[in-house]
Design a protein around this motif. Structure first.
Motif, PDB file in Angstrom:
ATOM      1  N   ASP A  35       0.852  -1.189   0.000  1.00  0.00           N
ATOM      2  CA  ASP A  35       0.000   0.000   0.000  1.00  0.00           C
ATOM      3  C   ASP A  35       0.889   1.241   0.000  1.00  0.00           C
ATOM      4  O   ASP A  35       1.442   1.624   1.026  1.00  0.00           O
ATOM      5  CB  ASP A  35      -0.906  -0.010   1.230  1.00  0.00           C
ATOM      6  CG  ASP A  35      -1.859   1.174   1.283  1.00  0.00           C
ATOM      7  OD1 ASP A  35      -1.812   2.045   0.379  1.00  0.00           O
ATOM      8  OD2 ASP A  35      -2.652   1.238   2.243  1.00  0.00           O
ATOM      9  N   LEU A  36       1.017   1.870  -1.154  1.00  0.00           N
ATOM     10  CA  LEU A  36       1.913   3.020  -1.297  1.00  0.00           C
ATOM     11  C   LEU A  36       1.418   4.260  -0.568  1.00  0.00           C
ATOM     12  O   LEU A  36       2.173   5.201  -0.360  1.00  0.00           O
ATOM     13  CB  LEU A  36       2.130   3.336  -2.779  1.00  0.00           C
ATOM     14  CG  LEU A  36       2.770   2.222  -3.600  1.00  0.00           C
ATOM     15  CD1 LEU A  36       2.871   2.630  -5.061  1.00  0.00           C
ATOM     16  CD2 LEU A  36       4.127   1.854  -3.044  1.00  0.00           C
ATOM     17  N   GLU A  37       0.154   4.264  -0.175  1.00  0.00           N
ATOM     18  CA  GLU A  37      -0.400   5.412   0.531  1.00  0.00           C
ATOM     19  C   GLU A  37      -0.421   5.228   2.046  1.00  0.00           C
ATOM     20  O   GLU A  37      -0.782   6.137   2.771  1.00  0.00           O
ATOM     21  CB  GLU A  37      -1.802   5.712   0.007  1.00  0.00           C
ATOM     22  CG  GLU A  37      -1.785   6.160  -1.444  1.00  0.00           C
ATOM     23  CD  GLU A  37      -3.163   6.477  -1.988  1.00  0.00           C
ATOM     24  OE1 GLU A  37      -4.148   6.427  -1.211  1.00  0.00           O
ATOM     25  OE2 GLU A  37      -3.252   6.781  -3.176  1.00  0.00           O
ATOM     26  N   SER A  38      -0.020   4.065   2.511  1.00  0.00           N
ATOM     27  CA  SER A  38      -0.032   3.784   3.944  1.00  0.00           C
ATOM     28  C   SER A  38       1.055   4.583   4.648  1.00  0.00           C
ATOM     29  O   SER A  38       2.186   4.682   4.168  1.00  0.00           O
ATOM     30  CB  SER A  38       0.191   2.296   4.187  1.00  0.00           C
ATOM     31  OG  SER A  38       0.406   2.056   5.571  1.00  0.00           O
ATOM     32  N   ILE A  39       0.721   5.087   5.816  1.00  0.00           N
ATOM     33  CA  ILE A  39       1.690   5.829   6.622  1.00  0.00           C
ATOM     34  C   ILE A  39       2.802   4.906   7.126  1.00  0.00           C
ATOM     35  O   ILE A  39       3.890   5.350   7.477  1.00  0.00           O
ATOM     36  CB  ILE A  39       0.972   6.537   7.795  1.00  0.00           C
ATOM     37  CG1 ILE A  39       1.877   7.598   8.412  1.00  0.00           C
ATOM     38  CG2 ILE A  39       0.514   5.538   8.826  1.00  0.00           C
ATOM     39  CD1 ILE A  39       1.176   8.520   9.367  1.00  0.00           C
ATOM     40  N   GLY A  94      16.129   8.186  22.597  1.00  0.00           N
ATOM     41  CA  GLY A  94      15.488   9.213  23.405  1.00  0.00           C
ATOM     42  C   GLY A  94      14.757  10.241  22.563  1.00  0.00           C
ATOM     43  O   GLY A  94      14.252  11.230  23.084  1.00  0.00           O
ATOM     44  N   SER A  95      14.688  10.046  21.261  1.00  0.00           N
ATOM     45  CA  SER A  95      14.000  10.934  20.312  1.00  0.00           C
ATOM     46  C   SER A  95      14.505  12.371  20.394  1.00  0.00           C
ATOM     47  O   SER A  95      13.736  13.319  20.322  1.00  0.00           O
ATOM     48  CB  SER A  95      12.480  10.896  20.527  1.00  0.00           C
ATOM     49  OG  SER A  95      11.997   9.593  20.366  1.00  0.00           O
ATOM     50  N   CYS A  96      15.818  12.532  20.520  1.00  0.00           N
ATOM     51  CA  CYS A  96      16.397  13.884  20.553  1.00  0.00           C
ATOM     52  C   CYS A  96      16.701  14.390  19.145  1.00  0.00           C
ATOM     53  O   CYS A  96      16.922  15.578  18.950  1.00  0.00           O
ATOM     54  CB  CYS A  96      17.665  13.900  21.403  1.00  0.00           C
ATOM     55  SG  CYS A  96      19.057  13.002  20.673  1.00  0.00           S
ATOM     56  N   LYS A 109      15.602  10.156   8.958  1.00  0.00           N
ATOM     57  CA  LYS A 109      14.362  10.904   9.138  1.00  0.00           C
ATOM     58  C   LYS A 109      13.527  10.242  10.214  1.00  0.00           C
ATOM     59  O   LYS A 109      13.760   9.080  10.574  1.00  0.00           O
ATOM     60  CB  LYS A 109      13.594  11.005   7.826  1.00  0.00           C
ATOM     61  CG  LYS A 109      13.169   9.684   7.238  1.00  0.00           C
ATOM     62  CD  LYS A 109      12.461   9.863   5.906  1.00  0.00           C
ATOM     63  CE  LYS A 109      12.018   8.519   5.351  1.00  0.00           C
ATOM     64  NZ  LYS A 109      11.275   8.643   4.127  1.00  0.00           N
ATOM     65  N   VAL A 110      12.564  10.969  10.719  1.00  0.00           N
ATOM     66  CA  VAL A 110      11.676  10.493  11.764  1.00  0.00           C
ATOM     67  C   VAL A 110      10.494   9.794  11.096  1.00  0.00           C
ATOM     68  O   VAL A 110      10.007  10.246  10.062  1.00  0.00           O
ATOM     69  CB  VAL A 110      11.192  11.678  12.627  1.00  0.00           C
ATOM     70  CG1 VAL A 110      10.264  11.216  13.731  1.00  0.00           C
ATOM     71  CG2 VAL A 110      12.373  12.436  13.204  1.00  0.00           C
ATOM     72  N   THR A 114       4.750   7.616  14.504  1.00  0.00           N
ATOM     73  CA  THR A 114       4.926   7.990  15.918  1.00  0.00           C
ATOM     74  C   THR A 114       5.701   9.286  16.109  1.00  0.00           C
ATOM     75  O   THR A 114       5.657   9.867  17.177  1.00  0.00           O
ATOM     76  CB  THR A 114       5.681   6.888  16.692  1.00  0.00           C
ATOM     77  OG1 THR A 114       7.030   6.825  16.214  1.00  0.00           O
ATOM     78  CG2 THR A 114       5.001   5.538  16.547  1.00  0.00           C
ATOM     79  N   LYS A 115       6.442   9.681  15.103  1.00  0.00           N
ATOM     80  CA  LYS A 115       7.320  10.861  15.189  1.00  0.00           C
ATOM     81  C   LYS A 115       8.368  10.681  16.293  1.00  0.00           C
ATOM     82  O   LYS A 115       8.859  11.646  16.852  1.00  0.00           O
ATOM     83  CB  LYS A 115       6.525  12.147  15.434  1.00  0.00           C
ATOM     84  CG  LYS A 115       5.436  12.412  14.435  1.00  0.00           C
ATOM     85  CD  LYS A 115       5.986  13.012  13.195  1.00  0.00           C
ATOM     86  CE  LYS A 115       4.879  13.522  12.303  1.00  0.00           C
ATOM     87  NZ  LYS A 115       4.719  12.848  11.065  1.00  0.00           N
TER      88      LYS A 115
END
Length: 143
Positions: A35-39, A94-96, A109-110, A114-115
């Motif tokens: 699915d090319l549109e899936s996140i 730690g998502s810094c 990239k993030v 979930t970012k």
């Protein structure tokens, strides 16, 4: 030591490398079910146009001295000294985003969902050859 080498003169911008990466890291069993549109269908690399509007694959180079590893304060980014592969452990992250900011190639990239997790090439560690390399029809990407 494993490293990705790119010959941008051979790249025709077909995005076979991007699709192969998306398929490898998705739950889809084949390209027709992807699915090319899936996140959740995200590639670890991408294709950009250079100053002359020619396509260039942008993939992790698994650098000799990776800035992402040097700036990672939590130890989530590590380099396997035996294979040369730069790995990411989302359990330690730690998502810094210091790794994202320090990458000289702008590769990291993030994730969109979930970012919090970093999308990082692992050279398809459970495969004999990375999917981007195996699926490049012109040989622009090699290991």
């Amino acid at each position: 030591m494993h490293r990705i080498l790119i010959n941008k003169e051979l790249c025709m911008g077909c995005k076979s490398c991007v699709l192969a990466c998306m398929l490898k890291h998705s739950k889809a069993k084949n390209m027709y079910l992807l699915d090319l549109e899936s996140i959740d269908a995200e590639s670890m690399g991408h294709i950009e146009l250079d100053k002359d509007n020619k396509p260039v694959p942008i993939l992790c180079r698994h650098c000799e001295e990776p800035e992402c590893v040097l700036t990672c304060m939590s130890g989530a980014m590590t380099k396997d000294r035996e294979t040369g592969v730069v790995l990411y452990d989302n359990q330690k992250c730690g998502s810094c985003y210091m790794c994202v900011m320090s990458c000289p190639y702008g590769i990291l990239k993030v994730d969109d969902r979930t970012k919090q997790n970093i999308l990082k090439c692992d050279l398809c560690k459970d495969e004999e050859c990375p999917k981007c390399v195996a699926n490049c029809p012109t040989g622009a990407i090699e290991l």
